[in-house]
Design a protein around this motif. Structure first.
Motif, PDB file in Angstrom:
ATOM      1  N   VAL A   5       4.785  -7.776  -8.172  1.00 57.79           N
ATOM      2  CA  VAL A   5       3.905  -7.075  -7.582  1.00 57.79           C
ATOM      3  C   VAL A   5       3.821  -8.136  -6.404  1.00 57.79           C
ATOM      4  O   VAL A   5       2.872  -8.793  -6.794  1.00 57.79           O
ATOM      5  CB  VAL A   5       2.664  -7.109  -8.566  1.00 57.79           C
ATOM      6  CG1 VAL A   5       1.671  -6.515  -7.900  1.00 57.79           C
ATOM      7  CG2 VAL A   5       2.922  -5.816  -9.660  1.00 57.79           C
ATOM      8  N   PRO A   6       2.954  -7.930  -4.958  1.00 57.83           N
ATOM      9  CA  PRO A   6       2.955  -8.827  -4.489  1.00 57.83           C
ATOM     10  C   PRO A   6       1.953  -9.076  -4.279  1.00 57.83           C
ATOM     11  O   PRO A   6       0.876  -8.526  -4.616  1.00 57.83           O
ATOM     12  CB  PRO A   6       2.844  -7.856  -2.537  1.00 57.83           C
ATOM     13  CG  PRO A   6       4.070  -6.367  -3.313  1.00 57.83           C
ATOM     14  CD  PRO A   6       3.462  -6.301  -4.463  1.00 57.83           C
ATOM     15  N   GLY A   7       1.309 -10.720  -3.959  1.00 56.20           N
ATOM     16  CA  GLY A   7       0.119 -11.686  -4.266  1.00 56.20           C
ATOM     17  C   GLY A   7      -0.149 -11.359  -2.531  1.00 56.20           C
ATOM     18  O   GLY A   7      -1.013 -10.290  -2.448  1.00 56.20           O
ATOM     19  N   HIS A   8       0.111 -12.261  -1.678  1.00 55.91           N
ATOM     20  CA  HIS A   8      -0.150 -12.484  -0.924  1.00 55.91           C
ATOM     21  C   HIS A   8       1.240 -12.357   0.029  1.00 55.91           C
ATOM     22  O   HIS A   8       2.424 -13.266   0.117  1.00 55.91           O
ATOM     23  CB  HIS A   8      -1.045 -13.804  -0.247  1.00 55.91           C
ATOM     24  CG  HIS A   8      -0.109 -14.892   0.006  1.00 55.91           C
ATOM     25  ND1 HIS A   8      -0.427 -15.758  -1.177  1.00 55.91           N
ATOM     26  CD2 HIS A   8      -0.258 -16.087   0.852  1.00 55.91           C
ATOM     27  CE1 HIS A   8       0.440 -17.116  -1.028  1.00 55.91           C
ATOM     28  NE2 HIS A   8       0.456 -16.319   0.293  1.00 55.91           N
ATOM     29  N   TRP A   9       0.545 -12.163   1.233  1.00 54.00           N
ATOM     30  CA  TRP A   9       2.094 -12.542   2.608  1.00 54.00           C
ATOM     31  C   TRP A   9       0.567 -12.511   3.539  1.00 54.00           C
ATOM     32  O   TRP A   9       0.170 -11.132   4.364  1.00 54.00           O
ATOM     33  CB  TRP A   9       2.881 -10.717   2.586  1.00 54.00           C
ATOM     34  CG  TRP A   9       4.079 -10.478   3.171  1.00 54.00           C
ATOM     35  CD1 TRP A   9       3.723 -10.949   4.467  1.00 54.00           C
ATOM     36  CD2 TRP A   9       5.302 -11.109   2.820  1.00 54.00           C
ATOM     37  NE1 TRP A   9       5.460 -11.034   4.558  1.00 54.00           N
ATOM     38  CE2 TRP A   9       6.617 -11.070   3.742  1.00 54.00           C
ATOM     39  CE3 TRP A   9       5.690 -11.681   1.297  1.00 54.00           C
ATOM     40  CZ2 TRP A   9       7.681 -11.073   3.753  1.00 54.00           C
ATOM     41  CZ3 TRP A   9       7.160 -11.709   1.061  1.00 54.00           C
ATOM     42  CH2 TRP A   9       8.242 -11.802   2.454  1.00 54.00           C
ATOM     43  N   GLU A  10       1.919 -13.829   4.221  1.00 56.46           N
ATOM     44  CA  GLU A  10       0.723 -14.000   5.640  1.00 56.46           C
ATOM     45  C   GLU A  10       2.386 -14.520   6.139  1.00 56.46           C
ATOM     46  O   GLU A  10       3.109 -15.137   6.051  1.00 56.46           O
ATOM     47  CB  GLU A  10       0.674 -15.164   5.427  1.00 56.46           C
ATOM     48  CG  GLU A  10      -0.422 -15.937   6.328  1.00 56.46           C
ATOM     49  CD  GLU A  10      -0.776 -16.882   6.216  1.00 56.46           C
ATOM     50  OE1 GLU A  10      -0.733 -18.325   6.854  1.00 56.46           O
ATOM     51  OE2 GLU A  10      -2.127 -16.828   5.759  1.00 56.46           O
ATOM     52  N   THR A  11       2.336 -13.239   7.370  1.00 55.52           N
ATOM     53  CA  THR A  11       3.961 -13.691   8.342  1.00 55.52           C
ATOM     54  C   THR A  11       2.979 -13.866   9.183  1.00 55.52           C
ATOM     55  O   THR A  11       2.380 -13.035  10.105  1.00 55.52           O
ATOM     56  CB  THR A  11       4.854 -12.965   8.317  1.00 55.52           C
ATOM     57  OG1 THR A  11       5.182 -12.973   6.516  1.00 55.52           O
ATOM     58  CG2 THR A  11       6.307 -13.366   9.244  1.00 55.52           C
TER      59      THR A  11
END
Length: 181
Positions: A5-11
């Protein structure tokens, strides 16, 4: 999927890759930095990793900045073993980065424990007296952010073993290139 399950995604991309800004209408250009910091949760446990790519080819200053960060992180990693004081890991990372070409490098921490929570003890900070123990899972990170220049993310999760450490997230450990299409 495998159940993560994705937690955080910072791109982030370009001169604004030094922070978490809305991209707006910005389009990638050759020489832009692409910084990614992400996590997911699998079977109750967290992961956390970060990488940096450059669009097209890296400028010489990108290579020098990345190399200073890599050398600092490697210095900290070389000291990871049961009994190591996490304040010493912080000092090794920051001091080595400063001596390797980023004399003004500053961080409030260079990593953290990770497991059932994203941030667990120990926090790898300057004055911490906490000691590593075999079986701990820690995240070692040495990001660099400079408004108008961009951001670099070098972050790895590892298991502290009786004789050192083992990487838990396989990845190339270098400044990678993203090609423009």
């Amino acid at each position: 999927g495998a159940g993560a399950v994705p937690g955080h995604w910072e791109t982030t991309l370009g001169p604004r890759s030094s922070g978490s800004f809305h991209a707006g209408a910005y389009e990638a250009r050759g020489g832009d930095l692409l910084r990614s910091d992400s996590s997911c949760r699998f079977r109750g446990y967290w992961s956390d990793t970060g990488r940096t790519r450059v669009v097209g080819s890296a400028r010489s200053d990108h290579g020098k900045t990345y190399e200073a960060l890599r050398i600092g992180q490697e210095a900290a990693l070389a000291a990871v073993r049961p009994g190591a004081r996490v304040g010493d890991l912080f000092a090794l990372a920051v001091d080595t980065i400063r001596r390797s070409g980023l004399p003004d490098y500053r961080r409030h921490h260079v990593g953290h424990g990770i497991g059932l929570e994203m941030y667990e003890a120990p926090l790898l900070e300057e004055h911490s007296e906490a000691r590593l123990e075999a079986g701990m899972v820690i995240n070692v990170e040495v990001p660099y952010y400079e408004i108008g220049y961009g951001g670099f993310q070098i972050e790895y999760t590892l298991l502290v073993t009786p004789s050192g450490y083992e990487f838990l997230i396989p990845a190339e450990r270098k400044l990678l290139v993203a090609e423009l299409q």
